[in-house]
Design an enzyme around this catalytic site. Structure first.
Site, mmCIF file in Angstrom:
data_model
loop_
_atom_site.group_PDB
_atom_site.id
_atom_site.type_symbol
_atom_site.label_atom_id
_atom_site.label_comp_id
_atom_site.label_asym_id
_atom_site.label_seq_id
_atom_site.Cartn_x
_atom_site.Cartn_y
_atom_site.Cartn_z
ATOM 1 N N THR A 340 -22.392 53.043 -20.741
ATOM 2 C CA THR A 340 -22.995 54.376 -20.854
ATOM 3 C C THR A 340 -22.013 55.489 -20.460
ATOM 4 O OG1 THR A 340 -23.944 53.916 -18.685
ATOM 5 C CG2 THR A 340 -25.393 53.688 -20.571
ATOM 6 N N ASP A 341 -22.447 56.733 -20.680
ATOM 7 C CA ASP A 341 -21.581 57.883 -20.407
ATOM 8 C C ASP A 341 -21.894 58.523 -19.063
ATOM 9 O OD1 ASP A 341 -20.562 57.766 -23.120
ATOM 10 O OD2 ASP A 341 -22.520 58.525 -23.706
ATOM 11 N N SER A 366 -22.247 62.552 -14.882
ATOM 12 C CA SER A 366 -22.458 62.665 -16.316
ATOM 13 C C SER A 366 -21.084 62.934 -16.896
ATOM 14 C CB SER A 366 -23.408 63.816 -16.621
ATOM 15 O OG SER A 366 -23.403 64.054 -18.000
ATOM 16 N N ARG A 367 -20.558 61.960 -17.656
ATOM 17 C CA ARG A 367 -19.161 62.067 -18.037
ATOM 18 C C ARG A 367 -18.908 62.980 -19.231
ATOM 19 N NH1 ARG A 367 -18.581 56.987 -15.381
ATOM 20 N NH2 ARG A 367 -19.723 55.821 -16.929
ATOM 21 N N VAL A 368 -19.898 63.206 -20.063
ATOM 22 C CA VAL A 368 -19.619 64.044 -21.239
ATOM 23 C C VAL A 368 -20.498 65.284 -21.323
ATOM 24 C CG1 VAL A 368 -18.718 62.176 -22.662
ATOM 25 C CG2 VAL A 368 -21.144 62.657 -22.695
#
Ligand code: ATP
Ligand code: MG
Length: 519
Positions: A340-341, A366-368
């Site tokens: 997951t991101d 939350s990476r993106v």
């Protein structure tokens, strides 16, 4: 003469060849049951069967081929198997599982095969789509750039989710995981996002409760529930998330935005382990089969943001994982974290202390999503994470010391108020502009003037007063804070705060800072 006889011979030979071929095919299209065990049927004679193909049994039930071996195939049952006997006939259908898709599924509860479960009418559909599909390739995709508002202040401000993102919700049992996902669905009202809630291995009673919550919030109008309860056959629980994704892909291909919740993938993995062990596949780590990573990666890779050429639709996924005593380093949690991101990590101790939603600000990421955050949210939320990190660091120290210097006191005061403001009751998502106003008050340290026990009254009154203001209306239209707007809003908020403070009996101005700054 001999020429004609040769021709005849050739025709007859060809006919014989063709006949032999069909005979052979028929032979391989029909098999017979070798053994039946816990919903797993071993069938011999189906030499040409494909992986995931549906086969039909003599009693009318269907099964799905999940294991291909040299002399037999392993079939998982999709229907009643109590009266299947040794040596009974099994026929190939040459089809893989496909489910109905389309707008008629909205508002309905269906099972993993697309049949209604809500006691309402049959579902009319024009199209069926196969549940297994290769995810869109890189050239068809685009980076995540549009926000998916959850309406939950702490998520939208610190861990924003973008359309097409996969954000994991992870935590122990009873920590508010499902509530986060349901609130996000409720918040999509009027935002043109279709929602799918896939209940995997849950109690029927919880699913009914979720249905009623969504119905009450008028969210079922744009939502489909795919229900594979714990009492379903393992094969149905296994395919349920793929069914949900297939329904989502129908809308994705039409350029629409979809939100899908998988609640939860831990139960999905455990169910797959059961199936695999029954099929006698070799057990690996924690007795899971070797392909358990692929089980979830091929599912979650289907969530994406497509580019304009492919109509620009998106599927945002919120998979849920249940941990045991907070252990995120177990096999399945680490797998899904890596697919997951980002993850929202829910903590039992925070939840029990009443700090709900119990999202750990340190372990969650939350990476993106931040590139998808709207400008005014980004501007007002910029200091929040740091403020909370400083607060959490000092909080543990401050428990031992009694004499604190002013700066430490201020950080603690500010942090306590933030923690109180990010508490949020279930099923009450905020509008984006309300979030911006709260974040604005936090960033400009307006909240530090308010006694902690009155902070929520202040928030409610402030929102009620400001939402109607001209400046705020302009802000929600522009979606960005320029210098002029910031100054005007700040002045207005200071004045409002001053009025609020004046109403508080015995307000100790020394305790909360210099009121003169508000004037
Ligand atoms: P399970 O592990 O059983 O699936 P879960 O982690 O999904 O549990 P929920 O079912 O969402 O947790 O919530 C558990 C309980 O906590 C519910 O009764 C719910 O109403 C309550 N709850 C959840 N979020 C909040 C909140 N933000 N404020 C107050 N109560 C909450
Ligand atoms: Mg739950």
């Amino acid at each position: 003469m001999s020429k004609i006889s040769n021709q005849f011979a050739a025709i007859i030979k060809a006919k014989i060849k063709k006949y032999a071929k069909t005979q052979k095919q028929e032979q391989h299209d029909e098999g017979c049951v070798v053994s039946v065990n816990d919903g797993i049927v071993i069938v011999s004679g189906l030499d040409n069967a494909m992986l995931n193909e549906i086969v039909k049994f003599e009693n009318g039930s269907f099964g799905m081929v999940l294991n291909l071996e040299a002399n037999c195939v392993g079939v998982v049952m999709l229907g009643n198997y109590t009266n299947i006997k040794e040596n009974s006939r099994v026929i190939r259908t040459r089809q893989t599982i496909s489910v109905p898709v389309g707008d008629n599924l909205l508002g309905r509860i269906i099972n993993a095969l697309g049949f209604p479960q809500d006691g309402l009418s049959n579902i009319k559909y024009k199209i069926k789509m196969p549940i297994e599909k290769i995810a869109p390739n890189v050239m068809m995709r685009e980076t995540v750039s549009r926000p998916l508002e959850t309406g939950i202040l702490s998520i939208d401000s610190m861990f924003p989710i973008g359309k097409g993102q996969r954000e994991l919700i992870i935590g122990d049992r009873q920590t508010g995981k499902t509530t986060l996902a349901i609130d996000t669905i409720i918040n999509q009202k009027g935002k043109n996002v279709k929602c799918i809630y896939v209940a995997i291995g849950q109690k029927e009673s919880s699913v009914v409760q979720i249905y009623q919550t969504l119905k009450k919030a008028k969210a079922m109008e744009y939502t489909t529930i795919v229900n594979a309860p714990a009492s379903d056959l393992p094969a149905l629980i296994y395919i349920a998330p793929y069914t949900g994704t297939t329904i989502a892909e129908y809308w994705l291909n039409r350029g629409e935005d979809v939100l899908i919740v998988y609640d939860d993938l831990t139960k999905h993995a455990i169910n797959y382990r059961t199936l695999s062990l029954l099929l006698r596949r070799p057990p690996g780590r924690e007795a899971y089969p070797g392909d358990v990573f692929y089980l979830h990666s091929r599912l979650l890779e289907r969530s994406c943001q497509l580019n304009k050429k492919n109509k620009g639709g998106s599927i945002t996924a919120l998979p849920i994982i249940e941990t045991q005593i907070g252990d995120i380093s177990a096999y399945i949690p680490t797998n899904v974290i890596s697919i997951t991101d980002g993850q929202l990590f829910m903590v039992t101790s925070m939840f029990n202390a009443g700090q709900r939603p119990a999202i750990d600000p340190g372990l969650s990421v939350s990476r993106v999503g931040s590139s998808a955050q709207r400008s005014y949210v980004k501007q007002t939320a910029s200091t929040l994470k740091l403020d909370l990190a400083r607060y959490n660091e000092l909080r543990s120290f401050s428990q031992f010391g009694s004499d604190l210097d002013d700066e430490t006191k201020q950080i603690l005061n500010h942090g306590e108020r933030i923690m109180a403001l990010i508490k949020q009751a279930p099923n009450k998502p905020y509008e984006e502009i309300a979030e911006v106003l709260i974040l604005f008050a936090i960033k400009n340290r307006i909240i530090d003037y308010i006694p902690l026990n009155l902070i929520n009254n202040f928030k409610d009154e402030m929102l009620e007063y400001f939402i109607k203001q001209k400046n705020v209306k302009e802000l929600s239209k522009k979606q960005t804070l320029d210098g002029k707007l910031t100054a005007a809003l700040l002045k207005e908020m200071q004045q409002f705060t001053l009025k609020f403070i004046k109403k508080i009996p015995n307000y100790d101005s020394k305790q909360y800072g210099d009121i003169a700054k508000l004037k």
